[in-house]
Design an enzyme around this catalytic site. Structure first.
Site, PDB file in Angstrom:
ATOM      1  N   HIS A   1       0.830  -1.197   0.000  1.00  0.00           N
ATOM      2  CA  HIS A   1       0.000   0.000   0.000  1.00  0.00           C
ATOM      3  C   HIS A   1       0.871   1.255   0.000  1.00  0.00           C
ATOM      4  CE1 HIS A   1      -3.687  -2.316   1.771  1.00  0.00           C
ATOM      5  NE2 HIS A   1      -3.271  -2.786   0.606  1.00  0.00           N
TER       6      HIS A   1
ATOM      7  N   GLU B   1       0.957   3.913   1.854  1.00  0.00           N
ATOM      8  CA  GLU B   1       1.505   4.352   3.139  1.00  0.00           C
ATOM      9  C   GLU B   1       2.791   3.608   3.476  1.00  0.00           C
ATOM     10  OE1 GLU B   1      -3.041   3.985   3.852  1.00  0.00           O
ATOM     11  OE2 GLU B   1      -1.532   3.188   2.487  1.00  0.00           O
TER      12      GLU B   1
ATOM     13  N   CYS C   1      -5.220   0.882   6.378  1.00  0.00           N
ATOM     14  CA  CYS C   1      -5.954  -0.351   6.673  1.00  0.00           C
ATOM     15  C   CYS C   1      -5.540  -0.915   8.028  1.00  0.00           C
ATOM     16  CB  CYS C   1      -5.752  -1.374   5.567  1.00  0.00           C
ATOM     17  SG  CYS C   1      -4.074  -2.039   5.442  1.00  0.00           S
TER      18      CYS C   1
ATOM     19  N   CYS D   1      -1.565  -1.676   7.547  1.00  0.00           N
ATOM     20  CA  CYS D   1      -0.728  -0.483   7.397  1.00  0.00           C
ATOM     21  C   CYS D   1      -0.575   0.276   8.712  1.00  0.00           C
ATOM     22  CB  CYS D   1      -1.329   0.448   6.346  1.00  0.00           C
ATOM     23  SG  CYS D   1      -1.213  -0.179   4.651  1.00  0.00           S
TER      24      CYS D   1
ATOM     25  N   TRP E   1     -21.945  10.310 -35.855  1.00  0.00           N
ATOM     26  CA  TRP E   1     -21.559  11.063 -34.670  1.00  0.00           C
ATOM     27  C   TRP E   1     -22.542  12.184 -34.384  1.00  0.00           C
ATOM     28  CZ3 TRP E   1     -18.475   8.086 -32.329  1.00  0.00           C
ATOM     29  CH2 TRP E   1     -17.444   7.405 -32.991  1.00  0.00           C
TER      30      TRP E   1
ATOM     31  N   ARG F   1     -13.768   5.546 -20.552  1.00  0.00           N
ATOM     32  CA  ARG F   1     -13.504   4.123 -20.799  1.00  0.00           C
ATOM     33  C   ARG F   1     -12.230   3.674 -20.096  1.00  0.00           C
ATOM     34  NH1 ARG F   1     -14.739   3.228 -27.294  1.00  0.00           N
ATOM     35  NH2 ARG F   1     -16.994   3.710 -27.218  1.00  0.00           N
TER      36      ARG F   1
ATOM     37  N   GLU G   1     -22.811   1.922 -22.420  1.00  0.00           N
ATOM     38  CA  GLU G   1     -22.918   2.632 -23.699  1.00  0.00           C
ATOM     39  C   GLU G   1     -23.855   1.823 -24.579  1.00  0.00           C
ATOM     40  OE1 GLU G   1     -19.495   4.135 -25.707  1.00  0.00           O
ATOM     41  OE2 GLU G   1     -18.279   4.178 -23.885  1.00  0.00           O
TER      42      GLU G   1
ATOM     43  N   GLY H   1     -28.191   1.344 -26.341  1.00  0.00           N
ATOM     44  CA  GLY H   1     -29.316   1.971 -26.999  1.00  0.00           C
ATOM     45  C   GLY H   1     -30.438   2.278 -26.023  1.00  0.00           C
TER      46      GLY H   1
END
Length: 370
Positions: A57, A59, A82, A91, A177, A191, A301, A303
């Protein structure tokens, strides 16, 4: 100590910690993004960023880099250290052993099993703990982790490009487009931030999309492209299949032609059968299956039908709606089928991308509503 008592210096250092955490974008999932700084006598001693492949981690990495200089220092971290054994030891024990004097954290760990326990352990060891600095920014960084760890499913973001009359596609052949190049560039960023992208077979048949992350930025695992296709109508020559590299998953019904499934699998496409009702597959088992794969964030993404289905089932957590200064009029495809509407947005923000504007907003508070 509350956020109101924090000094301006603490806020400035936390901004750096958040910038560090953001460097873990697409490199930490299913873990949260975390940045950490060791500061002593007003000077930075060490900094670190967590990545999943790096295991340790942020830290602990910062403490190791600081070595003896960590004694008497302040640790700035974007997330509560943590207090439990996971892939690494707790941690908080490393922080205590290093002799850190103060810990300034942006937010508590959203995991209900560990929330606040790290802070309790630090305070019990005599370490001053300040929390809540830049909490809103820190929460947004790790909203997908919070949703996944609290609800058992990925954060679902509905993304769409629309005209001012809320249409997502023209009825005219060859019209592609709606939004500007600047908007589409930001979609690539969305994305990149996501673990997976979901669409329906209708969109694939109509647009033959690639649905790839084209930012060129590094990521720990490929963007998983997911298609809901009850009848397994996915064309073998479509762009998704032709570019499949173990990154394409299709959910289909149980009564499909085995030969078609075999042909898709030979081309590197994974096919999973789910129960269907009325020729449709419910999104709930789809989300559960994705969560089992440690998918914490999902970009929708699709219809108007799949969009409406997701809204009706209340699985959409967030929206990114890109509006172009255009009108398509009657006969064009709406954002949501069957006359559905989105509920009021929470904590929304407006953005400008070239000639377009975008609305980023939430349908629920992912830290409280799961």
């Amino acid at each position: 100590m509350s956020v109101q008592t924090a000094t301006r210096t603490d806020r400035e250092w936390m901004d750096v910690a958040l910038e560090l955490a953001a460097q873990g974008e697409a490199l930490t999932s299913p873990n949260p993004m975390v940045g950490a700084l060791i500061v002593r006598d007003g000077e930075e001693v060490a900094r670190a960023v967590h990545t999943y492949e790096g295991v340790k981690h942020a830290e602990v990495l910062a403490l190791e880099a600081a070595r003896a200089a960590a004694r008497g220092s302040t640790l700035y971290t974007s997330l509560e250290p943590c207090s439990h054994q996971g892939r690494t030891p707790p941690c908080v024990e490393a922080v205590i052993a290093a002799g850190v004097r103060r810990v300034v954290a942006a937010m508590a760990d959203p995991n209900p099993r560990v929330n606040g326990h790290g802070f309790e352990r630090l305070r019990a060891a005599g370490i001053e703990v300040i929390t809540g600095i830049r909490e809103e920014e820190a929460r947004q960084l790790n909203e997908s982790f919070a949703c996944w760890i609290r609800s058992g499913r990925p954060l679902v973001t509905l993304k769409a490009g629309l005209t001012l009359d809320a249409k997502i596609a023209s009825s005219e052949a060859g019209h592609r487009w709606i939004t500007s190049e600047e908007s589409r560039e930001h979609v690539q960023r969305l994305r990149h931030q996501a673990d997976a992208l979901l669409t329906g077979i209708g969109t694939v048949l109509a647009d033959d999309p690639l649905l790839t992350d084209r930012t060129g930025r590094p990521r720990r695992r490929p963007l998983l492209r997911v298609v809901v296709d009850a009848g397994l109508r996915l064309p073998l020559d479509c762009q998704l299949v032709r570019t499949a590299r173990n990154d394409l998953l299709v959910f289909c019904g149980e009564d499909v032609w085995v030969g078609k499934r075999t042909k898709l699998e030979e081309r590197g496409v994974e096919v999973q059968e789910l129960k269907e009702s009325g020729g449709r597959i419910s999104l709930l088992p789809v989300l559960r299956k994705l969560a089992e794969r440690q998918v914490t964030s999902l970009l929708l993404e699709a219809g108007s039908r799949l969009n409406a289905c997701a809204v009706e089932m209340t699985v959409v957590d967030k929206v990114w709606l890109f509006y172009a200064p255009k009108f398509l009029g009657d006969g064009a495809v709406p954002l949501l089928a069957r006359g559905r509407n989105l509920p009021p947005l929470l904590h929304y923000r407006l953005h400008r991308f070239g000639p377009d504007f975008a609305v980023e907003g939430y349908l629920r508070d992912v830290y409280r509503d799961h």
